[in-house]
Motif scaffolding. Structure first.
Motif, short mmCIF file in Angstrom:
data_model
loop_
_atom_site.label_atom_id
_atom_site.label_comp_id
_atom_site.label_asym_id
_atom_site.label_seq_id
_atom_site.Cartn_x
_atom_site.Cartn_y
_atom_site.Cartn_z
N ALA A 181 -1.82 -37.85 -80.19
CA ALA A 181 -0.68 -37.11 -80.73
C ALA A 181 -0.90 -36.75 -82.19
CB ALA A 181 0.59 -37.94 -80.57
N ASP A 240 -1.12 -42.94 -81.28
CA ASP A 240 -0.16 -42.39 -80.33
C ASP A 240 -0.87 -41.48 -79.32
OD1 ASP A 240 1.06 -43.30 -82.62
OD2 ASP A 240 2.80 -42.03 -82.40
N LEU A 270 -0.41 -38.66 -76.09
CA LEU A 270 0.36 -37.75 -75.27
C LEU A 270 -0.50 -37.36 -74.08
CD1 LEU A 270 1.82 -35.31 -77.98
CD2 LEU A 270 3.07 -37.12 -76.77
#
Length: 454
Positions: A165, A171, A173
């Motif tokens: 991300a 992170d 996605l």
């Protein structure tokens, strides 16, 4: 339910060499007990042969007439069918279990996320919704966790691929797209949008419902829908069916996945915990007999119940092999007849069942492939297809030999293996295997592009 000629676990279809039963493996996994159950079943109820498919499933050939129900019952008893009570099981629940993950999911140190649980959630959604009986058995999804060992060149109706991300953070996605593959090079179409990992299963469910909402009866694959509906129309329909946040910005559209390394399917490679390895090999032309299955089951059991995982290159991985057992495991695979080194030309040849097993095939591709492998140059990767249906390869191979008569082939070449339309540029027609080998060895023949770097 929509009629289908595709084989499945609960739908055995006839072929020249007997019935065909396709066993779809959740995440490509096979336990030692299940391998033994298949070995027993194909010895008693079929011809003792199991082919690994290009979507990491197993295809049992030569099912004997009158033995179909007993074969299916044995496979279901081994836990090889859809989840749920057997007395309410329907063929559609088996048909829709087309979710492909990396053979090293949960083990690859380069992966951004372990896709195992997400894949199980998607499978639960797919096989519990009876509306999905309207899907073609070929309708398929790819769930990619960013592993180095990944098949990125098979077009899927829906693909979902892990991405960072933010470059400086961990992170994750999931980017997604339709009727294609995760983008690797700049020339490939980018992702449509991205979602959080917790939304992946629900998104897949909404995308499949959107396909069924918009598709006409003649539309069987997502590419058919895209021919008559814009991407924006499809995404707007998805948004109307769910409250999932679809993230769309320039960074997602520009995102490109790191290239994969198919060579990691062979030999031994350390897993993410550094104490164990996955060890892989390739049966001759993707075909195993019952003795091979029993040998693999014994190997898995001898290594603290290591898991067997089929690969979309028609090979086998054993995961979680202790470092002290790697050499012995490689030796055992060699004894079983599996090629564990990329120098073996049989790791670079694909062949369909051929005229020995399929009435549509114009040549004995299995026998011809063995002959070709004996004189195959180091740079060549070749697919022998008995007819234009290209059953053995889900993507366009660098070189294709398309049968036109017994022992005769047209030779095709392509620089873009990810383009699924046709076989590429025809280089010569009506070649014998010896003549084809001569052309493949010719210095002027252009080299192919590795699929992972396309």
């Amino acid at each position: 339910m929509r009629p289908s000629a595709c084989p499945g676990l609960l739908r055995i279809v006839p072929a020249l060499d007997g019935g065909i039963c396709r066993v779809k493996l959740a995440r490509g996994e096979l336990s030692a007990a299940q391998a033994l159950a298949i070995a027993d079943a194909i010895d008693e109820r079929a011809c003792g042969i199991a082919d690994i498919t290009n979507r990491a499933n197993l295809q049992l050939r030569g099912v004997k007439r009158g033995h179909e129900e007993a074969l299916v019952a044995a496979l279901l008893q081994a836990g090889l069918g859809p989840s749920g009570p057997q007395d309410t099981m329907h063929a559609f629940a088996d048909d829709v279990r087309n979710v492909m993950v990396s053979p090293t999911a949960g083990r690859d140190a380069n992966a951004l996320i372990d896709t195992s649980t997400i894949a199980d959630d998607i499978l639960t959604h797919l096989q519990s919704d009876k509306r999905f009986a309207a899907l073609s058995p070929k309708f398929a999804l790819l769930l990619d966790g960013g592993e180095r060992l990944a098949m990125l060149d098979h077009p899927h109706d829906i693909w979902l691929s892990a991405m960072r991300a933010h470059p400086e953070r961990d992170d994750v996605l999931f980017a997604f797209g339709l009727a294609g593959c995760p983008p690797v090079a700049a020339k490939h179409a980018g992702a449509l949008a991205a979602v959080a990992p917790s939304d992946v299963a629900a998104l897949a469910h909404a995308l499949v419902h959107t396909f069924l909402d918009l598709a006409m009866p003649e539309h069987t694959r997502m590419r058919d829908l895209l021919a008559v509906h814009s991407v924006e129309h499809i995404l707007a329909h998805v948004k109307s069916k769910t409250e999932i946040a679809l993230l769309r910005d320039a960074s997602i559209e520009r995102w490109r996945r790191a290239p994969a390394d198919p060579s990691l399917r062979l030999g031994a490679h350390r897993q993410r915990d550094e104490r164990r390895s996955h060890v892989g090999g390739q049966p001759v032309l993707g075909r195993m007999n019952s003795a091979t299955l029993r040998g693999l089951a014994q190997l898995a059991a001898d290594n603290d119940d290591a898991t067997l995982r089929m690969t979309p290159w028609q090979g086998v991985l054993l995961t979680d092999i202790d470092t002290t057992q790697v050499a012995a495991t490689l030796q055992a695979l060699d004894v079983l007849g599996l090629a564990c080194n990329a120098q073996n030309p049989l790791t670079r040849v694909i062949a369909c069942a051929g005229s020995a097993g399929c009435a549509k095939s114009l040549a004995d591709t299995k026998a011809d492939a063995m002959k070709l492998a004996a004189c195959l140059p180091a740079h060549a990767q070749v697919h022998l297809s008995g007819c234009p249906r290209s059953c053995a390869a889900a993507h366009r191979a660098p070189y294709t030999l398309l049968a036109v008569a017994p022992g005769r082939y047209d030779l095709y070449h392509t620089h873009d293996p990810r383009d699924p339309t046709g076989f590429g540029r025809c280089l010569a027609r009506g070649l014998t295997i010896d003549e084809a080998a001569g052309m493949l060895n010719h210095a002027a023949l252009p080299p192919f592009d590795e699929p992972s770097d396309a």
